[in-house]
Motif scaffolding. Sequence first.
Motif, PDB file in Angstrom:
ATOM      1  N   HIS A 141      27.106  36.393  70.267  1.00  0.00           N
ATOM      2  CA  HIS A 141      25.807  36.617  69.650  1.00  0.00           C
ATOM      3  C   HIS A 141      25.489  35.507  68.654  1.00  0.00           C
ATOM      4  N   THR A 142      25.823  34.265  69.000  1.00  0.00           N
ATOM      5  CA  THR A 142      25.610  33.167  68.075  1.00  0.00           C
ATOM      6  C   THR A 142      24.138  32.944  67.783  1.00  0.00           C
ATOM      7  N   GLN A 143      23.240  33.415  68.670  1.00  0.00           N
ATOM      8  CA  GLN A 143      21.813  33.233  68.416  1.00  0.00           C
ATOM      9  C   GLN A 143      21.377  33.951  67.143  1.00  0.00           C
ATOM     10  N   ARG A 144      22.137  34.978  66.728  1.00  0.00           N
ATOM     11  CA  ARG A 144      21.793  35.717  65.519  1.00  0.00           C
ATOM     12  C   ARG A 144      22.022  34.890  64.253  1.00  0.00           C
ATOM     13  N   VAL A 145      22.827  33.840  64.345  1.00  0.00           N
ATOM     14  CA  VAL A 145      23.170  33.059  63.151  1.00  0.00           C
ATOM     15  C   VAL A 145      22.648  31.630  63.230  1.00  0.00           C
ATOM     16  N   ASP A 146      21.869  31.331  64.265  1.00  0.00           N
ATOM     17  CA  ASP A 146      21.394  29.958  64.436  1.00  0.00           C
ATOM     18  C   ASP A 146      20.526  29.485  63.279  1.00  0.00           C
ATOM     19  N   HIS A 147      19.852  30.414  62.607  1.00  0.00           N
ATOM     20  CA  HIS A 147      18.954  30.029  61.513  1.00  0.00           C
ATOM     21  C   HIS A 147      19.690  29.775  60.204  1.00  0.00           C
ATOM     22  N   LEU A 148      20.980  30.081  60.144  1.00  0.00           N
ATOM     23  CA  LEU A 148      21.746  29.924  58.918  1.00  0.00           C
ATOM     24  C   LEU A 148      22.213  28.484  58.747  1.00  0.00           C
ATOM     25  N   SER A 149      22.596  28.127  57.534  1.00  0.00           N
ATOM     26  CA  SER A 149      23.114  26.787  57.273  1.00  0.00           C
ATOM     27  C   SER A 149      24.506  26.647  57.885  1.00  0.00           C
ATOM     28  N   HIS A 150      24.951  25.405  57.995  1.00  0.00           N
ATOM     29  CA  HIS A 150      26.275  25.152  58.577  1.00  0.00           C
ATOM     30  C   HIS A 150      27.366  25.818  57.757  1.00  0.00           C
ATOM     31  N   THR A 151      27.285  25.730  56.430  1.00  0.00           N
ATOM     32  CA  THR A 151      28.324  26.319  55.585  1.00  0.00           C
ATOM     33  C   THR A 151      28.342  27.840  55.708  1.00  0.00           C
ATOM     34  N   GLN A 152      27.159  28.447  55.834  1.00  0.00           N
ATOM     35  CA  GLN A 152      27.111  29.905  56.023  1.00  0.00           C
ATOM     36  C   GLN A 152      27.739  30.308  57.349  1.00  0.00           C
ATOM     37  N   ARG A 153      27.404  29.566  58.411  1.00  0.00           N
ATOM     38  CA  ARG A 153      27.981  29.879  59.724  1.00  0.00           C
ATOM     39  C   ARG A 153      29.498  29.709  59.705  1.00  0.00           C
ATOM     40  N   GLU A 154      29.963  28.701  58.988  1.00  0.00           N
ATOM     41  CA  GLU A 154      31.406  28.468  58.913  1.00  0.00           C
ATOM     42  C   GLU A 154      32.115  29.640  58.246  1.00  0.00           C
ATOM     43  N   ARG A 155      31.521  30.161  57.176  1.00  0.00           N
ATOM     44  CA  ARG A 155      32.150  31.297  56.486  1.00  0.00           C
ATOM     45  C   ARG A 155      32.062  32.572  57.315  1.00  0.00           C
ATOM     46  N   LEU A 156      30.931  32.774  57.993  1.00  0.00           N
ATOM     47  CA  LEU A 156      30.808  33.949  58.851  1.00  0.00           C
ATOM     48  C   LEU A 156      31.768  33.872  60.041  1.00  0.00           C
ATOM     49  N   ALA A 157      31.976  32.668  60.566  1.00  0.00           N
ATOM     50  CA  ALA A 157      32.927  32.496  61.671  1.00  0.00           C
ATOM     51  C   ALA A 157      34.341  32.839  61.210  1.00  0.00           C
ATOM     52  N   TYR A 158      34.651  32.511  59.964  1.00  0.00           N
ATOM     53  CA  TYR A 158      35.977  32.845  59.432  1.00  0.00           C
ATOM     54  C   TYR A 158      36.130  34.360  59.289  1.00  0.00           C
ATOM     55  N   ILE A 159      35.073  35.023  58.818  1.00  0.00           N
ATOM     56  CA  ILE A 159      35.109  36.488  58.744  1.00  0.00           C
ATOM     57  C   ILE A 159      35.328  37.078  60.133  1.00  0.00           C
ATOM     58  N   ASP A 160      34.588  36.558  61.100  1.00  0.00           N
ATOM     59  CA  ASP A 160      34.693  37.007  62.487  1.00  0.00           C
ATOM     60  C   ASP A 160      36.114  36.807  63.009  1.00  0.00           C
ATOM     61  N   PHE A 161      36.686  35.647  62.705  1.00  0.00           N
ATOM     62  CA  PHE A 161      38.049  35.330  63.149  1.00  0.00           C
ATOM     63  C   PHE A 161      39.052  36.310  62.546  1.00  0.00           C
ATOM     64  N   ARG A 162      38.979  36.531  61.235  1.00  0.00           N
ATOM     65  CA  ARG A 162      39.936  37.415  60.581  1.00  0.00           C
ATOM     66  C   ARG A 162      39.834  38.841  61.119  1.00  0.00           C
ATOM     67  N   LEU A 163      38.623  39.307  61.348  1.00  0.00           N
ATOM     68  CA  LEU A 163      38.469  40.651  61.882  1.00  0.00           C
ATOM     69  C   LEU A 163      39.010  40.748  63.302  1.00  0.00           C
ATOM     70  N   TYR A 164      38.750  39.714  64.095  1.00  0.00           N
ATOM     71  CA  TYR A 164      39.137  39.706  65.506  1.00  0.00           C
ATOM     72  C   TYR A 164      40.650  39.646  65.679  1.00  0.00           C
ATOM     73  N   PHE A 165      41.298  38.748  64.938  1.00  0.00           N
ATOM     74  CA  PHE A 165      42.716  38.483  65.174  1.00  0.00           C
ATOM     75  C   PHE A 165      43.653  39.085  64.128  1.00  0.00           C
ATOM     76  N   MET A 166      43.135  39.374  62.923  1.00  0.00           N
ATOM     77  CA  MET A 166      44.001  39.917  61.873  1.00  0.00           C
ATOM     78  C   MET A 166      43.694  41.375  61.556  1.00  0.00           C
ATOM     79  N   GLY A 167      42.505  41.841  61.971  1.00  0.00           N
ATOM     80  CA  GLY A 167      42.161  43.239  61.791  1.00  0.00           C
ATOM     81  C   GLY A 167      41.600  43.596  60.435  1.00  0.00           C
ATOM     82  N   GLU A 168      41.510  42.615  59.525  1.00  0.00           N
ATOM     83  CA  GLU A 168      40.997  42.910  58.196  1.00  0.00           C
ATOM     84  C   GLU A 168      40.641  41.622  57.473  1.00  0.00           C
ATOM     85  N   ILE A 169      39.803  41.759  56.447  1.00  0.00           N
ATOM     86  CA  ILE A 169      39.475  40.632  55.583  1.00  0.00           C
ATOM     87  C   ILE A 169      39.022  41.178  54.231  1.00  0.00           C
ATOM     88  N   GLY A 170      39.400  40.470  53.184  1.00  0.00           N
ATOM     89  CA  GLY A 170      38.994  40.844  51.834  1.00  0.00           C
ATOM     90  C   GLY A 170      38.316  39.681  51.143  1.00  0.00           C
TER      91      GLY A 170
END
Length: 299
Positions: free
Chosen positions: A2-31
Amino acid sequence: MHTQRVDHLSHTQRERLAYIDFRLYFMGEIGRPDLANRFGVAPAGATRDLALYREIAPQNIEFDGSNKIYRTGKAFVPLFEHAQPRVLSALSLGFDDGVNGESKPLLPCETPAILSCPRIEILAPICRAIHLKCPVSIRYHSMSSGESERVIVPFALVDTGLRWHIRAFDRKSNEFRDFAVTRIQAPKLLDEEAKAGERQDHDIQWTRILELELVPHPRLERPEIIRMDYAMAGESIRIRVRAAIAGYMLLRWSVDASSDHSLQGHQYRLWLKDNLSLYGVENAVLAPGYTLPREGKNK
C-alpha cells in the motif's frame, strides 16, 4: 502493498514509517525508544510517527497499554515492500548508517566468517574510478606472473561469495580481466577518460547473458524437497547471469556442471541440465565438474 498511501509524505517520513512497518512485520513490536535510537528523533516526534502509521494502516498496529508498546495487528499487511536481501542484512547485521561504525544484529544470527576482505583504503579509490569512468594505475600481484605495474579501467564490482574482484579492461594484456581487490596495491586515479574500446559495452563476456537451467540433482531421492528449497515453480529454476560471472556463481552454488551429473557429495543438490550453455564462457572451468566439449567427437 500500500505504498500509494504514503507517496505524498516526505522521504524522511517514509523512511521512519518503513522502519515501523519493518519492526512490526519481523519483530512483532515497536516502541518510541526504537524510533528515537534509530533516527535520533525526540519522543514527541516518535509519537507523531507512530500516530501517523496508525492513521494510515490501523489494522497493522495495536497499542499494548500495560507495556506501553505497539504490537503487530492481527490483520497486518505490510505497508511497504521489504526486499529480501535488505531484510536478511538488517536481521543479521542490524541497521548501520556508517556514523559510529558499529551495528548489532536484530536477532541471534550466525554467518560464515569473511576470510577475504578488501581493505577500505584500496576499495575506495577503485570505487571512485568505477563511478568516474576513469583509468587507475595499480600494483597487482598475480598467481601466474607475480607483481607488476598495470593501468586498468574498472567498471564493476563482483562478489563471488569467496572474494571481491573488479571487472576491468587491462591495458597491459589489452583485454578484459578480473582483478582480486585484495591483490591490488597503490591505486591511483589517472586524470583521463577511458577509451572507447575499454568500456564495458565492449566486454563480450560481460554483455553476454546466459540462461542456465538448474534441476534437482538426479542422484537425490527426494527432488521435491530441492524444488521447495529453491522455490522452483516447475521442474527447474532458470537463472540469467552474465558470462563473466557464470563459473563463479556455479561454484558458489555448488552446482554439478558435469555432462553426466557424475559428481558425488551432499553439497551437490543441483545439476546444470545443459552444460553446453557454458560454451565460450571463459571462466566455465570454475564450475564443478565442467569439462570442455571435445570437438569432433561425434564424427
